[in-house]
Design a protein around this motif. Structure first.
Motif, PDB file in Angstrom:
ATOM      1  N   GLN A 105       0.841  -1.198   0.000  1.00  0.00           N
ATOM      2  CA  GLN A 105       0.000   0.000   0.000  1.00  0.00           C
ATOM      3  C   GLN A 105       0.879   1.252   0.000  1.00  0.00           C
ATOM      4  O   GLN A 105       1.114   1.857   1.045  1.00  0.00           O
ATOM      5  N   PRO A 106       1.396   1.652  -1.173  1.00  0.00           N
ATOM      6  CA  PRO A 106       2.253   2.843  -1.237  1.00  0.00           C
ATOM      7  C   PRO A 106       1.599   4.056  -0.591  1.00  0.00           C
ATOM      8  O   PRO A 106       0.390   4.243  -0.671  1.00  0.00           O
ATOM      9  N   ARG A 107       2.421   4.863   0.018  1.00  0.00           N
ATOM     10  CA  ARG A 107       1.946   5.991   0.809  1.00  0.00           C
ATOM     11  C   ARG A 107       1.931   7.259  -0.040  1.00  0.00           C
ATOM     12  O   ARG A 107       2.838   7.495  -0.846  1.00  0.00           O
ATOM     13  N   LEU A 108       0.915   8.078   0.142  1.00  0.00           N
ATOM     14  CA  LEU A 108       0.772   9.329  -0.604  1.00  0.00           C
ATOM     15  C   LEU A 108       1.263  10.492   0.242  1.00  0.00           C
ATOM     16  O   LEU A 108       0.863  10.634   1.402  1.00  0.00           O
ATOM     17  N   LEU A 109       2.119  11.313  -0.344  1.00  0.00           N
ATOM     18  CA  LEU A 109       2.560  12.552   0.302  1.00  0.00           C
ATOM     19  C   LEU A 109       2.027  13.731  -0.491  1.00  0.00           C
ATOM     20  O   LEU A 109       2.131  13.758  -1.722  1.00  0.00           O
ATOM     21  N   THR A 110       1.459  14.695   0.200  1.00  0.00           N
ATOM     22  CA  THR A 110       0.915  15.890  -0.435  1.00  0.00           C
ATOM     23  C   THR A 110       1.778  17.078  -0.065  1.00  0.00           C
ATOM     24  O   THR A 110       1.982  17.362   1.116  1.00  0.00           O
ATOM     25  N   LEU A 111       2.292  17.755  -1.090  1.00  0.00           N
ATOM     26  CA  LEU A 111       3.169  18.904  -0.870  1.00  0.00           C
ATOM     27  C   LEU A 111       2.567  20.149  -1.506  1.00  0.00           C
ATOM     28  O   LEU A 111       1.756  20.052  -2.426  1.00  0.00           O
ATOM     29  N   PRO A 112       2.996  21.322  -1.025  1.00  0.00           N
ATOM     30  CA  PRO A 112       2.509  22.564  -1.659  1.00  0.00           C
ATOM     31  C   PRO A 112       2.885  22.606  -3.132  1.00  0.00           C
ATOM     32  O   PRO A 112       3.838  21.960  -3.583  1.00  0.00           O
ATOM     33  N   ARG A 113       2.143  23.364  -3.877  1.00  0.00           N
ATOM     34  CA  ARG A 113       2.342  23.487  -5.327  1.00  0.00           C
ATOM     35  C   ARG A 113       3.785  23.897  -5.649  1.00  0.00           C
ATOM     36  O   ARG A 113       4.313  24.833  -5.089  1.00  0.00           O
ATOM     37  N   GLY A 114       4.410  23.150  -6.548  1.00  0.00           N
ATOM     38  CA  GLY A 114       5.774  23.454  -6.958  1.00  0.00           C
ATOM     39  C   GLY A 114       6.844  22.807  -6.115  1.00  0.00           C
ATOM     40  O   GLY A 114       8.039  22.983  -6.390  1.00  0.00           O
ATOM     41  N   VAL A 261      21.086  14.311   7.573  1.00  0.00           N
ATOM     42  CA  VAL A 261      20.347  14.372   6.312  1.00  0.00           C
ATOM     43  C   VAL A 261      18.844  14.437   6.569  1.00  0.00           C
ATOM     44  O   VAL A 261      18.129  15.254   5.966  1.00  0.00           O
ATOM     45  N   ILE A 262      18.362  13.579   7.450  1.00  0.00           N
ATOM     46  CA  ILE A 262      16.919  13.526   7.731  1.00  0.00           C
ATOM     47  C   ILE A 262      16.440  14.839   8.332  1.00  0.00           C
ATOM     48  O   ILE A 262      15.383  15.369   7.950  1.00  0.00           O
ATOM     49  N   GLU A 263      17.182  15.383   9.266  1.00  0.00           N
ATOM     50  CA  GLU A 263      16.763  16.623   9.905  1.00  0.00           C
ATOM     51  C   GLU A 263      16.757  17.795   8.924  1.00  0.00           C
ATOM     52  O   GLU A 263      15.898  18.670   8.984  1.00  0.00           O
ATOM     53  N   GLU A 264      17.724  17.797   8.015  1.00  0.00           N
ATOM     54  CA  GLU A 264      17.728  18.855   7.005  1.00  0.00           C
ATOM     55  C   GLU A 264      16.480  18.777   6.124  1.00  0.00           C
ATOM     56  O   GLU A 264      15.869  19.804   5.792  1.00  0.00           O
ATOM     57  N   LEU A 265      16.107  17.550   5.739  1.00  0.00           N
ATOM     58  CA  LEU A 265      14.898  17.382   4.932  1.00  0.00           C
ATOM     59  C   LEU A 265      13.658  17.777   5.719  1.00  0.00           C
ATOM     60  O   LEU A 265      12.725  18.382   5.169  1.00  0.00           O
ATOM     61  N   LYS A 266      13.632  17.475   6.992  1.00  0.00           N
ATOM     62  CA  LYS A 266      12.483  17.856   7.828  1.00  0.00           C
ATOM     63  C   LYS A 266      12.334  19.371   7.888  1.00  0.00           C
ATOM     64  O   LYS A 266      11.232  19.907   7.817  1.00  0.00           O
ATOM     65  N   GLU A 267      13.466  20.035   8.042  1.00  0.00           N
ATOM     66  CA  GLU A 267      13.418  21.492   8.135  1.00  0.00           C
ATOM     67  C   GLU A 267      12.992  22.120   6.804  1.00  0.00           C
ATOM     68  O   GLU A 267      12.257  23.108   6.778  1.00  0.00           O
ATOM     69  N   LYS A 268      13.453  21.533   5.716  1.00  0.00           N
ATOM     70  CA  LYS A 268      13.145  22.095   4.401  1.00  0.00           C
ATOM     71  C   LYS A 268      11.709  21.800   3.977  1.00  0.00           C
ATOM     72  O   LYS A 268      11.091  22.591   3.257  1.00  0.00           O
ATOM     73  N   TYR A 269      11.158  20.656   4.435  1.00  0.00           N
ATOM     74  CA  TYR A 269       9.806  20.266   4.032  1.00  0.00           C
ATOM     75  C   TYR A 269       8.970  19.948   5.279  1.00  0.00           C
ATOM     76  O   TYR A 269       8.691  18.782   5.585  1.00  0.00           O
ATOM     77  N   PRO A 270       8.573  20.990   6.005  1.00  0.00           N
ATOM     78  CA  PRO A 270       7.790  20.768   7.239  1.00  0.00           C
ATOM     79  C   PRO A 270       6.296  20.603   6.935  1.00  0.00           C
ATOM     80  O   PRO A 270       5.462  21.377   7.426  1.00  0.00           O
ATOM     81  N   HIS A 271       5.977  19.622   6.137  1.00  0.00           N
ATOM     82  CA  HIS A 271       4.606  19.458   5.683  1.00  0.00           C
ATOM     83  C   HIS A 271       4.009  18.173   6.262  1.00  0.00           C
ATOM     84  O   HIS A 271       4.751  17.226   6.576  1.00  0.00           O
ATOM     85  N   PRO A 272       2.680  18.116   6.386  1.00  0.00           N
ATOM     86  CA  PRO A 272       2.039  16.939   7.002  1.00  0.00           C
ATOM     87  C   PRO A 272       2.423  15.640   6.287  1.00  0.00           C
ATOM     88  O   PRO A 272       2.435  15.572   5.060  1.00  0.00           O
ATOM     89  N   GLY A 273       2.751  14.640   7.101  1.00  0.00           N
ATOM     90  CA  GLY A 273       3.046  13.311   6.554  1.00  0.00           C
ATOM     91  C   GLY A 273       4.496  13.101   6.215  1.00  0.00           C
ATOM     92  O   GLY A 273       4.985  11.971   6.217  1.00  0.00           O
ATOM     93  N   ILE A 274       5.234  14.176   5.908  1.00  0.00           N
ATOM     94  CA  ILE A 274       6.619  14.004   5.475  1.00  0.00           C
ATOM     95  C   ILE A 274       7.508  13.640   6.656  1.00  0.00           C
ATOM     96  O   ILE A 274       8.404  12.795   6.551  1.00  0.00           O
ATOM     97  N   SER A 275       7.267  14.270   7.808  1.00  0.00           N
ATOM     98  CA  SER A 275       8.076  13.961   8.989  1.00  0.00           C
ATOM     99  C   SER A 275       7.964  12.491   9.365  1.00  0.00           C
ATOM    100  O   SER A 275       8.968  11.833   9.660  1.00  0.00           O
ATOM    101  N   GLU A 276       6.732  11.951   9.340  1.00  0.00           N
ATOM    102  CA  GLU A 276       6.538  10.537   9.678  1.00  0.00           C
ATOM    103  C   GLU A 276       7.262   9.640   8.677  1.00  0.00           C
ATOM    104  O   GLU A 276       7.892   8.642   9.055  1.00  0.00           O
ATOM    105  N   HIS A 277       7.188  10.008   7.408  1.00  0.00           N
ATOM    106  CA  HIS A 277       7.872   9.187   6.401  1.00  0.00           C
ATOM    107  C   HIS A 277       9.387   9.255   6.591  1.00  0.00           C
ATOM    108  O   HIS A 277      10.080   8.227   6.466  1.00  0.00           O
ATOM    109  N   LEU A 278       9.918  10.434   6.917  1.00  0.00           N
ATOM    110  CA  LEU A 278      11.357  10.564   7.114  1.00  0.00           C
ATOM    111  C   LEU A 278      11.829   9.734   8.309  1.00  0.00           C
ATOM    112  O   LEU A 278      12.936   9.176   8.283  1.00  0.00           O
ATOM    113  N   GLU A 279      11.003   9.653   9.321  1.00  0.00           N
ATOM    114  CA  GLU A 279      11.361   8.813  10.468  1.00  0.00           C
ATOM    115  C   GLU A 279      11.406   7.343  10.061  1.00  0.00           C
ATOM    116  O   GLU A 279      12.290   6.592  10.485  1.00  0.00           O
ATOM    117  N   ASP A 280      10.444   6.930   9.222  1.00  0.00           N
ATOM    118  CA  ASP A 280      10.463   5.549   8.730  1.00  0.00           C
ATOM    119  C   ASP A 280      11.708   5.288   7.885  1.00  0.00           C
ATOM    120  O   ASP A 280      12.312   4.213   7.957  1.00  0.00           O
TER     121      ASP A 280
END
Length: 812
Positions: A105-114, A261-280
């Motif tokens: 069941q692939p997971r969907l991530l929703t990000l702001p436009r662009g 690396v993970i923390e940098e991505l978290k800071e750059k993309y603080p959007h719902p669902g992304i933090s949980e995926h980065l932890e995984d």
């Protein structure tokens, strides 16, 4: 036979037969002097409906566009949407990633436009960075020393345990021996050599060892082996502890890089669902450091066949990001036309990969979006009939619009047989769907498809005609100016514009209307430009437009010419002179799809004594349609109300379309059949130089019919081929006079008195023209005027009724 002569009937004048465009309304010399038309003309009703449908964002307010005909209607809808320029909520970017808890069941991530594409690229760079730097960390001197210390410490513990046991074995004449795959084992030492238990029996048999000593050795060996097994388990525990400490060392060594690396991505993309995926992802990398110990092949080599048939795959594929929907930040509201609405094209698909054994594999990177996802936040235009014909598209479209969730699957029975298909997380979509189809298709779906009325609440009905006004004529000129600009056509002068407008009036079918089938107008403009060029003219004039119309007819009128040829050679029998009893020329229209034309057809009637009533020969031969059958029944109703008020209608009459072999439908010949029957009953001959069209009701009123221009022109062509006498013409319903837009040749013939058109309102008016005898009204005594057509017919019907009564009275 003495009869009463009918009064002359009114004839149409030449100016009533065709509307001529007044060039004084066109305030220009050529279209090059006027601005091009902007927008769509003549569709105000449809535009209002379309505006409501595209601007009202509420569940179910999708639009069914109907009424448009021609090849350009999909483009027309897109043009209308661009003209309305609706504001729509910007859709976010969508990405699929691996679901570490449920891989199917692939997971969907929703990000702001662009943000979708940058996120995927940043993730790829992060994984590639780790795949390079982690192996370097493991090759670092400090890591090697720490690892060596752990190894030495646990090796020393293991050595201490086994060293004492070896000394104990040596004292008792035993030793540890490595038996290969079986592992180490305790063996007795006899005469300085280690022997296995099986060899002890051979030594006893050879007399080299006493049986009692052999038995003692076996017992001692079992005891020592049990003791060694306990010690061996302790060494295994030591090894597991060592491995665990080694793993912890590796995790500590790699975690610094991974965490950064993970923390940098978290800071750059603080959007719902992304933090949980980065932890995984963090947990997965640290638990699978073996993937990073050796440098993996570059991603571009993934799935590339190598020598020997092996396949190289991307070792880090589960960490990649699949952006299925991305946008530019300032991208406009999407308006998509899906010309091939297959299931995969509309809803997306999941690609299949095959390994060397032919087994199917798919993961989140194989998910592909379709036009429905691409149009998220905007508008998707589909052809209705294509949607209904493509397997699986209509049911899935209904579900998507009802629940506003898109589930990407592959509509393929092979995938279902293979099993193990992915079930990606559904995507919430906000799409306005515009179906383009015919009116009858809308009516069918509304009546028989329960969900249709819930999801297509707006009907945008495009008309095929508009009122002929000064503004409409000017808009036609503006349209031609736009076509000249877009297609690089030569300019149209006043006469050419007038000819195009007259063509639009003829296509609309009424003198006070203009056609809105602008694809036909555009085709005429392009072909007129062609003939202007052929003539060496830089301006398109009336003669070039007329040449284009004539050339179009010539390309499509082969069937008409063949029928005309058969009429001229008397293969198809049509009389255009003289008089015949019970015979009249009717008019029909042949529509071969790309071309319609009229042709006369002989209609005959015969009457005899009997009770059969009116027999429709076409119906008896299964060559008639339902509308035609209704017309025959109305004919019978007319005769009953006209002549059967004081006597029974006792006759056996038959009506036939002569030399008709392909079927007939429509009621436009019902009045013609009445004339044939009245002639057969009255004995009065009918003029063969006159053709008749028009339907009749039970009261004898003549009603309007379709295709009037084609019918008149068809009979004129036959009369012209056989010789114009100056008496020939057509009887037509008065209500059809505003529909007349005849070819100029026919208008000129009427103007010269070579051809005639008589508009009528009743059967009585028509029979007077055909017979030259007064029709006759009923007097106060209930009898028809003597020596009139109706009186003669009534007398004949009475004779038939009395004759049948007398015949029945004679008995067998």
């Amino acid at each position: 036979m003495k009869t009463k002569t009918a009064a002359p009937a009114r004839e149409l004048k030449a100016e009533e037969l065709r509307w001529q465009c007044d060039t004084s309304l066109l305030k220009f010399e050529t279209t090059a002097e006027i601005p091009p038309l902007e927008g769509i003309i003549g569709q105000e009703r449809a535009l209002r409906a379309l505006e409501l449908g595209v601007e009202l964002y509420a569940p179910g307010y999708n639009v069914f566009v109907c009424g448009l005909s021609g090849t350009g209607r999909m483009t027309t809808v897109k043009t209308l949407l661009e003209r309305i320029r609706p504001s729509c909520p910007p859709a976010p970017d969508r990405c699929y990633v691996h679901n570490f808890a449920h891989p199917e069941q692939p997971r969907l991530l929703t990000l702001p436009r662009g943000k979708g594409t940058p996120f995927a690229k940043d993730f790829d760079r992060a994984i590639d960075f780790l795949s390079t730097r982690i192996p370097q960390r493991f090759e670092d001197e400090s890591f090697a020393k720490a690892r060596q210390r752990i190894l030495e410490r646990y090796t020393e513990q293991e050595k201490e345990i086994l060293q004492g046991f070896r000394e104990q074995l040596k004292k008792q004449d035993f030793m540890l021996a490595d038996l290969g795959p079986a592992g180490p084992a305790v063996l007795p030492v006899v005469e300085g050599e280690a022997v296995q238990l099986e060899q002890l029996e051979k030594l006893v048999e050879a007399g080299q060892l006493a049986p009692e000593r052999a038995q003692e050795i076996e017992g001692k060996q079992e005891e020592l082996q049990r003791h060694f097994a306990e010690l061996y388990r302790r060494t295994l525990q030591i090894q597991r502890a060592m491995n665990l400490e080694m793993e912890l060392l590796e995790r500590e060594t790699a975690s610094t890089l991974v965490d950064t690396v993970i923390e940098e991505l978290k800071e750059k993309y603080p959007h719902p669902g992304i933090s949980e995926h980065l932890e995984d992802v963090r947990s997965s990398i640290l638990e699978n450091l073996a993937l990073f110990k050796a440098k993996a092949p570059p991603p571009e080599e993934a799935l590339m066949p190598k020598t020997g048939g092996a396949v190289v795959t991307d070792s880090y594929r589960i960490y990649r990001v699949n952006p299925v929907l991305v946008h530019e930040k300032d991208e406009e509201c999407p308006i998509l036309i899906e010309t091939t609405p297959s299931y995969a094209n509309v809803f997306g698909s999941i690609q299949r990969n095959y390994d060397l054994r032919g087994v199917v594999h798919s993961d989140h990177m194989d998910i592909r979006g379709g036009s429905l996802l691409e149009a998220d936040g905007g508008y998707l235009v589909l052809n209705a009939i294509d949607v209904l014909l493509e397997p699986g598209v209509w049911p899935s479209l209904k579900r998507t619009l009802i629940f506003r969730q898109l589930e990407i699957q592959t509509f393929d029975w092979l995938t279902r047989l293979a099993g193990g298909t992915l079930k990606p997380e559904p995507i919430e979509v906000n799409v306005k769907v515009l179906l383009v189809g015919e009116r009858h298709l809308y009516d069918l779906l509304y009546a028989f498809e329960e969900d249709f009325k819930k999801i297509f609440k707006v009907k945008a009905d495009f008309d095929t005609e508009m009122n002929r006004t000064k503004e409409g004529v000017s808009q036609y000129a503006g349209l031609l100016r736009k076509l000249c600009e877009e297609d690089k056509l030569c300019a149209f002068d006043q006469s050419a514009v007038a000819a195009v407008v007259e063509f639009g009036v003829r296509r609309a079918g009424r003198q006070d209307k203009l056609s809105t089938r602008f694809s036909e107008i555009a085709d005429l403009a392009r072909e007129s430009h062609y003939w202007a060029q052929k003539a060496g003219s830089k301006i398109c004039r009336r003669e070039h437009v007329e040449k284009a119309i004539e050339a179009h007819m010539e390309r499509h009128n082969l069937v008409e010419e063949k029928i005309q040829e058969m009429i001229e050679k008397n293969v198809l029998l049509i009389d255009v002179t003289g008089q015949r009893i019970g015979q009249v020329n009717g008019l029909s229209v042949f529509d071969v799809g790309s071309y319609a034309f009229g042709r006369p057809v002989r209609i005959t009637a015969s009457v005899a004594m009997g009770r059969g009533g009116i027999i429709n020969i076409e119906r008896e031969a299964n060559l008639s349609g339902r509308v035609y059958d209704k017309g025959v029944q109305i004919l019978a109703g007319y005769l009953r109300q006209k002549f059967a008020q004081d006597k029974p209608l006792s006759l056996a009459a038959s009506v036939c379309f002569e030399q008709s072999y392909s079927g007939v439908d429509g009621d436009s010949a019902s009045s013609t059949e009445v004339y044939a029957l009245l002639s057969a009953l009255s004995g009065l001959p009918l003029r063969q130089d006159v053709a008749v069209t028009g339907s009749v009701n039970q009261k004898g009123d003549i009603q309007a019919i379709g295709g009037i221009n084609y019918k008149i022109e068809g009979f004129y062509a036959v009369c012209k081929a056989k010789g114009l006498t100056g008496t020939q013409g057509v009887i037509l319903p008065k209500e059809n006079v505003p529909d007349l837009m005849l070819r100029q040749e026919v208008v000129d013939a009427v103007k010269a008195g070579k051809f005639h058109l008589w508009p009528i309102e009743t059967i009585d008016q028509g029979i007077e023209i055909l017979t030259g005898v007064k029709a006759g009204e009923r007097g106060p005594d209930g009898q028809f005027e003597p020596d009139s057509v109706n009186a003669l017919a009534d007398r004949r019907l009475r004779e038939l009724a009395e004759g049948l009564k007398a015949f029945d009275g004679r008995g067998p």
